[in-house]
Design an enzyme around this catalytic site. Structure first.
Site, short mmCIF file in Angstrom:
data_model
loop_
_atom_site.label_atom_id
_atom_site.label_comp_id
_atom_site.label_asym_id
_atom_site.label_seq_id
_atom_site.Cartn_x
_atom_site.Cartn_y
_atom_site.Cartn_z
N LYS A 189 11.34 35.24 -1.58
CA LYS A 189 11.35 33.91 -2.19
C LYS A 189 10.05 33.80 -2.97
CE LYS A 189 13.46 30.16 -2.99
NZ LYS A 189 14.25 30.28 -4.22
N ASP A 222 17.95 32.61 -1.45
CA ASP A 222 19.02 31.63 -1.72
C ASP A 222 20.19 32.30 -2.45
OD1 ASP A 222 17.17 32.00 -3.75
OD2 ASP A 222 17.19 29.93 -4.45
N ASP A 250 22.49 34.61 10.98
CA ASP A 250 23.58 33.72 11.40
C ASP A 250 24.68 33.67 10.35
OD1 ASP A 250 22.12 33.08 13.67
OD2 ASP A 250 22.73 30.97 13.61
#
Ligand code: NAI
Ligand code: MG
Length: 359
Positions: A189, A222, A250
């Site tokens: 990021k 993202d 997850d």
């Protein structure tokens, strides 16, 4: 003849369905072990939330010392409606992960049955592994809050990225990619986080030079999250920091199907301390005590444990059992569309192992 290999395993069933799926998985692992000429010596400890409610601690004061001498730790799940989750997490799991420098968290995701994935038309060949940094990064206790209760109040939390820590996890991911399809995706990021993430990117670039045979791609986390949903087939190994990895792991298990299927390995890669193997699911108090929990996540975690112990062929045989259970002739629990109980799934696997012993 030399002595058969015997591995000493500390089992921590924990709470809820952990107490059902750990013994279930142990039966399968014992059967496979004997077919492959080695043994597992299990010592089971009663630590967890019920222990906490009785003794005021999740484990005895010398718990970490007790675990240290084992070859591996096999954990079910911890969590109880009467015990706050931060108590169970920081009282047992985090001390083990940090105390034993389990710096690499490995979470594979595979589509065993396309019908279980929430993604319509998911490609059945989807098979990727997320490697998450497990000891540092954004999960630090450095920082604090001031001016509480005023309109000036504020919170600061510092992320900690060490060269040693980043190199360790990135190198592990490159090595793993080399044994798989040779593709590594690094989650970053660095467009928004201007110190730690460019540092992460730089170390990935440096290490990549030693792996010219591995195709490396950098994704902002993202965008990577979106692609995991839109085109999961493109991924092989994904490496990420502690926080980004937590989210991506997850997501990774969600796109492939039931929460009852996924395993997770917390690895001490220098072999100085035991590593820990667990399913990704929790103690599931809503179904605990009814004998209906899916044992496959715990069984697959057991396969990762055997692999880590060096029993590669036996590990593959255990994964094969998981795959078979979800195939057309297997036996399934309700969460994956069947009606069998935990014990029936285990029985069917044991029967299959007997009729078709692994080579
Ligand atoms: P959970 O994973 O325990 O349950 C979520 C849902 O999935 C429930 O409806 C449950 O019945 C179902 N489920 C989970 N595992 C299953 C299995 N093997 N077979 C069939 N169905 C299954 O997550 P939840 O409800 O958020 O947490 C319950 C407790 O577990 C909490 O105290 C939480 O802190 C703890 N927990 C512990 C973890 C660990 O020990 N590493 C990880 C996640 C949660
Ligand atoms: Mg998580």
């Amino acid at each position: 003849m030399s002595d058969p290999r015997v591995y000493r395993i500390a089992a921590i069933p924990g709470d809820g369905i952990g107490k059902e799926v750990v013994p279930a998985a142990a039966e399968v692992l014992d059967a496979v072990a004997s077919a492959y000429g080695f043994g597992l010596r299990w010592d089971t400890v009663p630590w967890g939330c019920e222990y906490y409610l009785e003794h005021g601690a999740m484990m005895p004061a010398d718990g970490i010392k007790t675990l240290r001498s084992y070859d591996a730790i096999f954990l079910g799940a911890v969590g109880h409606p009467d015990v706050p989750d931060h108590v169970s997490l920081w009282g047992l799991l985090i001390p083990i992960r940090r105390g034993f420098r389990q710096a690499v968290n490995v979470r594979p995701s595979r589509v065993f049955d396309a019908g279980l994935s929430p993604l319509a038309g998911v490609d059945p060949s989807v098979d990727f592994v997320v490697i998450r940094e497990n000891n540092e990064g954004e999960y630090s206790t450095i920082g604090g809050r001031i001016y509480d209760g005023t309109d000036q109040d504020m919170a600061i939390q510092a992320a900690v990225f060490t060269r040693k820590g980043v190199e360790r996890v990135v190198r592990y991911a490159f090595d793993l990619a080399r044994t798989r399809r040779g593709r590594l995706a690094s989650a970053t990021k660095s467009n928004g986080i201007v110190h730690t993430m460019p540092f992460w990117d730089q170390i990935v670039e440096e290490i990549a030079e030693q792996y010219p045979d591995v195709e490396r791609t950098r994704y902002h986390a993202d965008a990577l999250a979106a692609l995991l949903v839109l085109d999961p087939r493109r991924f092989d190994v994904i490496v990420a920091s502690n926080l980004l990895g937590d989210i991506l792991t997850d997501l990774g298990s969600a796109v492939t199907g039931s929460i009852g299927l996924g395993p997770s390995a917390n690895l001490n890669i220098d072999g100085q301390y035991p590593s820990m193997f667990e399913p990704i699911h929790g103690s599931a108090p809503d179904i605990a005590g009814r004998g209906v929990a899916n044992p496959l996540g715990q069984i697959w975690a057991g396969a990762m444990m055997l692999d880590h112990l060096g029993e590669r062929a036996a590990a593959a045989a255990v994964v094969d059992c998981v795959e078979w259970s979800l195939g057309s002739t297997g036996t399934r629990t309700a969460d994956v569309g069947g009606s069998a109980g935990t014990a029936q799934v285990v029985e069917s696997i044991l029967a299959r192992l007997k009729s078709r012993p692994p080579e």
